[in-house]
Scaffold this active site. Structure first.
Site, PDB file in Angstrom:
ATOM      1  N   SER A 143       0.835  -1.256   0.080  1.00 55.85           N
ATOM      2  CA  SER A 143      -0.095  -0.084  -0.006  1.00 55.85           C
ATOM      3  C   SER A 143       0.867   1.192  -0.055  1.00 55.85           C
ATOM      4  O   SER A 143       2.230   0.973   0.261  1.00 55.85           O
ATOM      5  CB  SER A 143      -0.800   0.247   1.227  1.00 55.85           C
ATOM      6  N   TYR A 157      -2.857  -1.347  10.488  1.00 49.06           N
ATOM      7  CA  TYR A 157      -2.849  -1.398   9.015  1.00 49.06           C
ATOM      8  C   TYR A 157      -1.628  -0.710   8.463  1.00 49.06           C
ATOM      9  O   TYR A 157      -0.940  -1.892   7.606  1.00 49.06           O
ATOM     10  CB  TYR A 157      -3.955  -0.781   8.373  1.00 49.06           C
TER      11      TYR A 157
END
Length: 257
Positions: A143, A157
């Site tokens: 990401s 995350y």
């Protein structure tokens, strides 16, 4: 569409929706035989059926990436069905929210287990098959959070995706001499069902950003999952033969600030 992946046998986690589904369709369209795996078996079956209906080769396999036995069984099944494996794409992931002092240990453990351990386990299980095939290509899905911290209430995350990038780099170094390449795709804002899929399996969350993510993206829009699939297909192919250990930021310029 090219046929540059003809003859490749590729294991895709999180293939039942979002980036994973787009990747499965794209690489099958380029000639690969695909094992579409997902914790939601019916979703994997739906994608595999649509690939076959389009003339491609695909099998659906249940795989909970956070469960060692499930991963081992899924890889064994995929390797048997496809007569080996040449590539892996790890798309499965979730997100959990909460400032560090508010985040429960259960949510922290879940995010790390699915996103980071859930990348390690499929790679650990598939690498022996790639070695037997004489090499191959791995694409992990990190990401922009592997590179920067665009959200301020998703520390688990962010940490897990940072770990995915470093894991990928370690594998790239560890297996380069055996002909295995490993790269980390780092998407920016993508139109996927991540929040909905996470909610379906693990409960709803509220993610807060420092600023509107689309406004912070120089290209001024979200990406389509197909745009991530295009980059992934390239990284899997021989056209990317000198690229390994790289973080590929497909983020519309978000990390260029």
């Amino acid at each position: 569409m090219t046929t540059r992946l003809t003859g490749r046998r590729i294991f895709v986690t999180g293939g039942g929706s979002g980036i994973g589904a787009a990747v499965a369709h794209r690489i099958a369209g380029e000639g690969a035989a695909v094992a579409v795996t997902d914790a939601r078996k019916e979703a994997a079956e739906s994608i595999a059926e649509s690939i076959r209906a389009a003339g491609g080769t695909a099998v659906a396999v249940h795989c909970d990436v956070a469960d060692e036995q499930s991963v081992a069984a899924a890889v064994d099944t995929a390797a048997l069905e496809l007569a080996g494996l040449d590539g892996v794409v790890t798309c499965a992931g979730i997100t959990r929210a909460g400032l560090a002092h508010e985040l429960s240990l259960d949510d922290w453990d879940l995010a790390i287990r699915v996103n980071l351990t859930g990348t390690f386990l499929p790679l650990r299980a598939t690498i022996p098959h790639l070695l037997r095939a004489g090499g191959g290509s791995i694409v992990t899905v990190g990401s922009v959070a592997s590179l920067v911290a665009p959200n301020f209430n998703t520390p688990a995350y962010e940490a897990s995706k940072g770990g995915v990038l470093q894991l990928t780099r370690s594998i790239a170094l560890g297996y380069a001499e055996q002909g295995i390449r490993a790269n980390c795709l780092c998407p920016g804002v993508v139109s996927t069902g991540l929040a909905a899929n996470t909610a379906a399996l693990h409960g709803t969350i509220q993610v807060r950003t420092r600023s509107d993510a689309i406004e912070a993206t120089p290209l001024g829009r979200k990406a389509a999952p197909d745009e991530m699939a295009t980059v992934t297909a390239f990284l899997l192919s021989d056209e990317a033969s000198f690229i390994t250990g790289a973080a590929i930021a497909a983020d519309g310029g978000l990390t260029a600030h």
